[in-house]
Scaffold this active site. Sequence first.
Site, PDB file in Angstrom:
ATOM      1  N   SER A  17     -64.657   4.159  81.525  1.00  0.00           N
ATOM      2  CA  SER A  17     -64.307   4.271  80.136  1.00  0.00           C
ATOM      3  C   SER A  17     -62.723   4.819  80.183  1.00  0.00           C
ATOM      4  O   SER A  17     -62.566   5.934  79.298  1.00  0.00           O
ATOM      5  CB  SER A  17     -65.063   5.421  79.655  1.00  0.00           C
ATOM      6  OG  SER A  17     -66.589   5.179  80.181  1.00  0.00           O
TER       7      SER A  17
ATOM      8  N   ARG B   9     -78.555  14.544  82.943  1.00  0.00           N
ATOM      9  CA  ARG B   9     -77.304  13.924  82.810  1.00  0.00           C
ATOM     10  C   ARG B   9     -76.304  14.663  83.780  1.00  0.00           C
ATOM     11  O   ARG B   9     -76.235  15.859  83.558  1.00  0.00           O
ATOM     12  CB  ARG B   9     -76.865  13.790  81.255  1.00  0.00           C
ATOM     13  CG  ARG B   9     -77.758  12.738  80.724  1.00  0.00           C
ATOM     14  CD  ARG B   9     -77.579  12.157  79.375  1.00  0.00           C
ATOM     15  NE  ARG B   9     -76.168  11.323  79.226  1.00  0.00           N
ATOM     16  CZ  ARG B   9     -75.566  10.836  78.275  1.00  0.00           C
ATOM     17  NH1 ARG B   9     -76.020  11.180  77.186  1.00  0.00           N
ATOM     18  NH2 ARG B   9     -74.566   9.995  78.617  1.00  0.00           N
TER      19      ARG B   9
ATOM     20  N   GLU C  48     -70.609   1.258  77.188  1.00  0.00           N
ATOM     21  CA  GLU C  48     -71.544   1.504  76.104  1.00  0.00           C
ATOM     22  C   GLU C  48     -71.499   0.296  75.418  1.00  0.00           C
ATOM     23  O   GLU C  48     -72.609   0.368  74.781  1.00  0.00           O
ATOM     24  CB  GLU C  48     -70.990   2.657  75.279  1.00  0.00           C
ATOM     25  CG  GLU C  48     -69.685   2.370  74.602  1.00  0.00           C
ATOM     26  CD  GLU C  48     -69.270   3.313  73.680  1.00  0.00           C
ATOM     27  OE1 GLU C  48     -69.544   4.440  73.574  1.00  0.00           O
ATOM     28  OE2 GLU C  48     -68.173   3.149  72.814  1.00  0.00           O
TER      29      GLU C  48
ATOM     30  N   SER D 246     -66.857   9.010  68.825  1.00  0.00           N
ATOM     31  CA  SER D 246     -65.878   9.478  69.842  1.00  0.00           C
ATOM     32  C   SER D 246     -64.924  10.013  68.917  1.00  0.00           C
ATOM     33  O   SER D 246     -64.408  11.341  69.416  1.00  0.00           O
ATOM     34  CB  SER D 246     -65.419   8.317  70.702  1.00  0.00           C
ATOM     35  OG  SER D 246     -66.616   7.931  71.389  1.00  0.00           O
TER      36      SER D 246
ATOM     37  N   SER E  39     -68.748   9.997  84.676  1.00  0.00           N
ATOM     38  CA  SER E  39     -68.575   9.968  83.272  1.00  0.00           C
ATOM     39  C   SER E  39     -67.283  10.377  82.879  1.00  0.00           C
ATOM     40  O   SER E  39     -66.795  11.562  83.633  1.00  0.00           O
ATOM     41  CB  SER E  39     -69.505  10.895  82.674  1.00  0.00           C
ATOM     42  OG  SER E  39     -69.176  11.361  81.346  1.00  0.00           O
TER      43      SER E  39
HETATM   44  O1  LIG Z   1     -65.769  10.386  75.332  1.00  0.00           O
HETATM   45  C1  LIG Z   1     -66.442   9.676  74.586  1.00  0.00           C
HETATM   46  O2  LIG Z   1     -66.620   9.696  73.604  1.00  0.00           O
HETATM   47  C2  LIG Z   1     -67.312   8.615  75.427  1.00  0.00           C
HETATM   48  C3  LIG Z   1     -67.181   8.418  76.571  1.00  0.00           C
HETATM   49  C4  LIG Z   1     -68.073   7.288  77.077  1.00  0.00           C
HETATM   50  O3  LIG Z   1     -68.834   7.892  78.298  1.00  0.00           O
HETATM   51  P1  LIG Z   1     -69.025   7.786  79.678  1.00  0.00           P
HETATM   52  O4  LIG Z   1     -67.610   7.638  80.425  1.00  0.00           O
HETATM   53  O5  LIG Z   1     -69.685   8.746  80.411  1.00  0.00           O
HETATM   54  O6  LIG Z   1     -69.543   6.218  80.008  1.00  0.00           O
HETATM   55  C5  LIG Z   1     -68.968   6.393  76.307  1.00  0.00           C
HETATM   56  O7  LIG Z   1     -69.696   5.735  77.126  1.00  0.00           O
HETATM   57  C6  LIG Z   1     -69.621   7.355  75.306  1.00  0.00           C
HETATM   58  O8  LIG Z   1     -70.363   6.618  74.418  1.00  0.00           O
HETATM   59  C7  LIG Z   1     -68.615   8.285  74.575  1.00  0.00           C
HETATM   60  C1  LIG Z   2     -73.399   6.575  76.425  1.00  0.00           C
HETATM   61  C2  LIG Z   2     -73.403   7.064  75.163  1.00  0.00           C
HETATM   62  O1  LIG Z   2     -73.454   8.290  74.488  1.00  0.00           O
HETATM   63  P1  LIG Z   2     -73.056   9.638  75.194  1.00  0.00           P
HETATM   64  O2  LIG Z   2     -71.772  10.069  74.050  1.00  0.00           O
HETATM   65  O3  LIG Z   2     -74.346  10.503  74.827  1.00  0.00           O
HETATM   66  O4  LIG Z   2     -72.808   9.737  76.525  1.00  0.00           O
HETATM   67  C3  LIG Z   2     -73.529   6.093  74.249  1.00  0.00           C
HETATM   68  O5  LIG Z   2     -73.406   6.213  73.111  1.00  0.00           O
HETATM   69  O6  LIG Z   2     -73.576   4.712  74.424  1.00  0.00           O
END
Ligand SMILES: O=C(O)C1=C[C@@H](OP(=O)(O)O)[C@@H](O)[C@H](O)C1
Ligand SMILES: C=C(OP(=O)(O)O)C(=O)O
Length: 427
Positions: A199, A124, A314, A28, A170
């Site tokens: 998140s 998605r 996650e 991230s 998301s």
């Molecule tokens: O912004 C990011 O780096 C992420 C946000 C989250 O996504 P969601 O909010 O879709 O779960 C997480 O699950 C994903 O692995 C990475």
């Molecule tokens: C949800 C995930 O990835 P993405 O960044 O593809 O959403 C993850 O890594 O668990």
Amino acid sequence: MTKPPAPWNAPTATTGVNATVRLPGSKSMTARALVLGAGSVGPTTLAAPLRARDTELMAAGIRAMGAAVSTVDETHWVVRPRPLTGPATVDVGLAGTVMRFLPPLAGLATGPVTFDGDPRARQRPLAPLINALRALGCRIEASSADGLPLVVHGEGRVRGGEVVIDASLSSQLVSGLLLAAPDFDEGLVLRHEGPPVPSAPHLRMTVQMLRAAGAAVDDSTPNVWHVGPGRLSGRGWEIEPDLSGAAPFLAAALVTGGSVTVPGWPRSTTQAGDRLRDVLTRMGGACALTAEGLTVTGTGTIHGVELDLRDFGELTPAIAALAALADSPTQLTGISHIRTHETDRVAALAHELTALGAEVSEHSDGLSIRPRPLTGTAFETYDDHRMAHAAAIIGLRVPGVVLSDVSCTSKTLPDFPALWSRMTRES
Ligand SMILES: O=C(O)C1=C[C@@H](OP(=O)(O)O)[C@@H](O)[C@H](O)C1
Ligand SMILES: C=C(OP(=O)(O)O)C(=O)O
């Protein structure tokens, strides 16, 4: 790029693991540093970035739009911003970060930028982001379902201003807009309306990194983000180890009654994976954060838990795997949104844990897991790195767990099978 499936016999641990596992950088943080670098004045450097499929695709995507990105040095990536231009094609793979963070940047490019990805990426959620970008002044040609594939016809500028979004599926739908917003003529006032945005730590990471790059961000009102217009400055980022990627390794300490240390665990972080310290303690582990890193020690006995995972969805596959090996039932809630992750993780976990012998009920937003004696069998990984982690965790204790494919772990960790086998052999 579709790799042929690589079936894998999960190694069983005969004694408690005792290992130090050095993990690569946070997915991230690496993704955000790359995107911010492409929109900044002056070069940006990333120390200890994650080199894995998701972040390589992010680097390739901003490179395709004109930024110079050097990833030759494993430990030190450099982004030199240039005017963003099309025509360009971006492969998002299965990366939520790439498919949600780059279309807003493409709105600022001159010329068309085409986005597509793996078959699952087309399923998605993206429509709220597309609609918001249109309302902010971008021209986007999307398939009838308002997902991938799509073409952003960038005109070199985005008006920006106020927009409402439903980001309940998301948090990345919010992060993507915020990361590009300083370059919008009027900046951005983004308001979420709908069921809660998941998140929260990832949103805090977005805001914190934007501010560190020089953006004026106000997130003091819940569900409203205000980003002022202004140029960002390139800077150096020290990428923290990927704490969510640490989940299966730390879980191994609980499963085997061993001890695992992850060096470089930050004292203070916005990473969702930091929640592991609390979760693993509640499940029976002892966590010590010292100058050496985070050490988790287990007894071999795991306790069931009741957890709302909305903020750190996650981590669900690793926690569910531990729950199947626990001495009492587990209730996981707050995770309807993970049905749109790499696979429908709620359904996939229910199916695979049941196949191993656990008693699992699937709910619209969670799972109830009642541990039962498990028997090793084939475990479908559904192109999902974290489903593979779940299978590997159970395989430590249950002989005969065979993953349908382990190559999917390269999404966020290039050499998971080697690191995992080394951890079990070190013991
Ligand atoms: O912004 C990011 O780096 C992420 C946000 C989250 O996504 P969601 O909010 O879709 O779960 C997480 O699950 C994903 O692995 C990475
Ligand atoms: C949800 C995930 O990835 P993405 O960044 O593809 O959403 C993850 O890594 O668990």
